[in-house]
Structures are given as structure tokens and as C-alpha cells.
Design an enzyme around this catalytic site. Sequence first.
Site, mmCIF file in Angstrom:
data_model
loop_
_atom_site.group_PDB
_atom_site.id
_atom_site.type_symbol
_atom_site.label_atom_id
_atom_site.label_comp_id
_atom_site.label_asym_id
_atom_site.label_seq_id
_atom_site.Cartn_x
_atom_site.Cartn_y
_atom_site.Cartn_z
ATOM 1 N N ASP A 97 0.793 -1.232 0.000
ATOM 2 C CA ASP A 97 0.000 0.000 0.000
ATOM 3 C C ASP A 97 0.826 1.284 0.000
ATOM 4 O O ASP A 97 0.347 2.337 0.398
ATOM 5 C CB ASP A 97 -0.931 -0.004 1.224
ATOM 6 C CG ASP A 97 -0.175 -0.246 2.526
ATOM 7 O OD1 ASP A 97 1.046 -0.005 2.583
ATOM 8 O OD2 ASP A 97 -0.816 -0.687 3.502
ATOM 9 N N GLU A 119 -0.727 -9.006 -1.238
ATOM 10 C CA GLU A 119 -1.347 -8.471 -0.014
ATOM 11 C C GLU A 119 -2.569 -7.615 -0.377
ATOM 12 O O GLU A 119 -2.782 -6.523 0.134
ATOM 13 C CB GLU A 119 -0.333 -7.647 0.797
ATOM 14 C CG GLU A 119 -0.724 -7.424 2.244
ATOM 15 C CD GLU A 119 0.294 -6.588 2.995
ATOM 16 O OE1 GLU A 119 0.945 -7.147 3.887
ATOM 17 O OE2 GLU A 119 0.438 -5.379 2.693
ATOM 18 N N GLU A 133 -1.906 5.259 2.812
ATOM 19 C CA GLU A 133 -1.902 3.849 2.412
ATOM 20 C C GLU A 133 -3.274 3.304 2.039
ATOM 21 O O GLU A 133 -3.405 2.500 1.101
ATOM 22 C CB GLU A 133 -1.280 2.995 3.523
ATOM 23 C CG GLU A 133 0.216 3.185 3.705
ATOM 24 C CD GLU A 133 0.582 4.341 4.610
ATOM 25 O OE1 GLU A 133 1.781 4.556 4.859
ATOM 26 O OE2 GLU A 133 -0.342 5.075 5.068
ATOM 27 N N HIS A 212 5.346 4.608 15.080
ATOM 28 C CA HIS A 212 5.769 5.715 14.220
ATOM 29 C C HIS A 212 4.656 6.271 13.331
ATOM 30 O O HIS A 212 4.899 7.146 12.507
ATOM 31 C CB HIS A 212 6.902 5.252 13.302
ATOM 32 C CG HIS A 212 6.466 4.212 12.319
ATOM 33 N ND1 HIS A 212 6.442 2.870 12.636
ATOM 34 C CD2 HIS A 212 6.019 4.297 11.036
ATOM 35 C CE1 HIS A 212 6.008 2.185 11.595
ATOM 36 N NE2 HIS A 212 5.732 3.031 10.602
ATOM 37 N N ARG A 214 1.990 8.375 11.511
ATOM 38 C CA ARG A 214 1.825 9.834 11.510
ATOM 39 C C ARG A 214 0.476 10.270 12.076
ATOM 40 O O ARG A 214 0.355 11.358 12.623
ATOM 41 C CB ARG A 214 2.025 10.414 10.100
ATOM 42 C CG ARG A 214 1.122 9.860 9.035
ATOM 43 C CD ARG A 214 1.240 10.663 7.723
ATOM 44 N NE ARG A 214 2.549 10.676 7.144
ATOM 45 C CZ ARG A 214 3.010 9.757 6.298
ATOM 46 N NH1 ARG A 214 2.244 8.733 5.967
ATOM 47 N NH2 ARG A 214 4.208 9.856 5.785
ATOM 48 N N HIS A 246 11.896 5.472 15.555
ATOM 49 C CA HIS A 246 11.947 6.042 14.206
ATOM 50 C C HIS A 246 12.627 7.413 14.263
ATOM 51 O O HIS A 246 12.509 8.143 15.253
ATOM 52 C CB HIS A 246 10.526 6.178 13.667
ATOM 53 C CG HIS A 246 10.435 6.341 12.189
ATOM 54 N ND1 HIS A 246 10.685 7.536 11.552
ATOM 55 C CD2 HIS A 246 10.134 5.459 11.201
ATOM 56 C CE1 HIS A 246 10.526 7.390 10.248
ATOM 57 N NE2 HIS A 246 10.198 6.137 10.010
#
Length: 377
Positions: A97, A119, A133, A212, A214, A246
Site C-alpha cells: 500500500d 497483499e 496507504e 511511528h 503519523r 523512528h
Amino acid sequence: MKKLLFIFGTRPEAVKMAPLIKEFNKHRGEFDVKVLVTAQHRQMLDQVLDFFEIKPDWDLNLMKSNQTLFDITADGLRGIEKVLAEYNADVIFVQGDTTTVLIGALAAFYKKIKVAHIEAGLRSGNKFSPYPEEMNRTIAGHIADFHFAPTEKARESLAKENIKRNVYVVGNTVIDALHLGLDIVKKKNDGEFKKLFNFIDFSKKIILVTGHRRESFGAPFEDMCGALKEISLRFADEIEIIYPAHLNPHVQAPVKNILSNLKNVHLIEPLDYPKLIWLMEKSYIVLTDSGGIQEEAPALGKPVLVMRDVTERQEGIDAGTAKLVGTSFFKIVAETQNLISNEKEYEKMAHAVNPYGDGTSSRQIVEILKKHIHIEQ
């Protein structure tokens, strides 16, 4: 001979493509296999390529400082266009993605080349979570000609969007990669890794943390870190928390402000893939907001607490290998404490059946594509 082009640009894509590329290379009489990397991410991608001994045929080397989604999309499309002018592929493989998946599928569509989506069918139902994504994989799914879904639920998600042709439930190649990777590590680097992590007391329960996303930046991320601090203090003599943080400043600032100077919390640099899976195997519990780790850790019998409000990997939640705890301070603390203190609850999660496959996904995909080639001939 069918020409296959694998396009990817990040570490997770490389990990999940690696066992498939190796499996197709066992059938060189039927397939010509080429690899194009966008290098949407650079360093972490290269680590995986080196580890699995995959040499790209084309490298767009897109990554630049302060890159935006506009940069990756526009520059990547132009780069892929040049490669497709040189290599007339029959099937283009994309995985997952990322923005590279989006532009790989789009470039194939523009050139009327068939697309195989690895996937396929993951959906959260919220186009902004995960962002970008969710829309990347949705758009790629409507372009693709072959859909290799990891689970029955993923197949059902595709069917709801009227995608029903050439949909195959094969598990996730991430499990293939995990077993392949651990075999490589044990043969080559096990002793080296023990020395590298000699600051960890492996006689204690190890909690591996990755965080991590966002969408969690700001107050939610601070709550997550606060929960980790509380857990470390409550179980100071029983656990060790390992957090490969990260490098994004939105992650680094709260992690260092809240979790520094705690004797049983180890803040370390991001780990390359072999070190990450080695440490995962040694862990007791995994707390994460990563997609792939929600699939990998249960394959090793490690309970997963998912620090996100929604997940596109609901199958793990339903199977009992993972629990959704969001970014809630109280829920993260309570569920972690339960797994540390309640052996029965721990064993229940650790021995739940992993819904993401048994490590044969790559072989299944190769056999399916071979049948299609036979039909076309």
C-alpha cells in the site's frame, strides 16, 4: 517465457517481495524476472536487498530530503515510464500500500500491462487511516488483474468493491520472509547479534515496541509514551522495554522527553530487518502500530498489542493473536499488565492460530501464475 517486473520502494515491500522473487527465480525456464526499485526509502531498503541478496535491475533512487507525496508520485511515474519503454513486461508485481504501489499499478495501467497485487484486499474503511496507504491500496486493487489476498476477510473486502475475478487467498508472503530470514540469521549472525544486544537482560520479559504512525503524532503519541513509562515503573524488576525509535522528529521528541533515563527502557536506533526479527523472536510481548509486525509476531507465538484506533489487519484481532489498544494510556497499561501478570491470558494469545498463513504463500502464487500462462498458451 513471461517477463515479470517486480516494483517496490520501501523496506516492508522488499521483505515481502524477497521470498517471491526467489521462488520465481527457481523457474527461469518459464519466467524472466526483473526488479525495479524506486528507493522511496533508501537506507532501510538497501539493508533488505543486501540481506536477501537481491540485486535490482533498475534503481530510480527517488529519495531526497523533505520529499513529499507529490515528489514521489510524479518522479516515480516518470522513472517507471522510462523502464517500461526498455522492458516490455507481461506482468508487473506490486506489494501492499505504499506510494510506489500506487504509481507501479498506475504505470502498468497506462501501458496496458497486467498487474499482480500482493497483499490485496486490506481495508480499514477510513481513507485517511492509515494515510495515504488506505487509498493507495484501494486504487491499486481496482487496477490489478491478479489479487493475492492474505486472508478470507481480505477476499470479502474485495468482493464488496465488486472485485471477484482472479482473487486468491494465499496467506501473506511476510511469513515466508520471516522464516527465510531467521534461517539466514541463525546460520550467519546469531552470535554477532548476542554481542550487539549484550546490554539487554534476556532473563527478563522483553517487550519490543515499534511506533511511528503519523496519525498518532502529538497528544496520542505522548499518551503511548506515557503508558510505556508507567509499565516500566510498575514492572521495573521484571521487564526490559526495547524501543527502536523512528528518526522522524515527531517520534524522537516525545520518546526522548518521556522515556529517557529509565533503567529498563532501551531507546535504540531503528533496526535493520535481520536484527528486528532476531529481537522479535527473543521478545515476550510486542507493542506496535506497524502493519507487518501484526502478522510476523504471531507467527513466532508473540502476543501483539496494536497501538492504533483501527487496523486493516482485523483477522489477527478476531483470531486472538492481537488486541487493539489504540493510543489510550489506560488501555495500553492495563492490557500489557494483564499479559505480564496473567499467564493463562498470555498463553491464550501466544497459542492462537496465526491467520496470515503458514509460509507457503510464494509457492502458491508461482503455481497460480504458471496455470494462467498455460491457459493463455
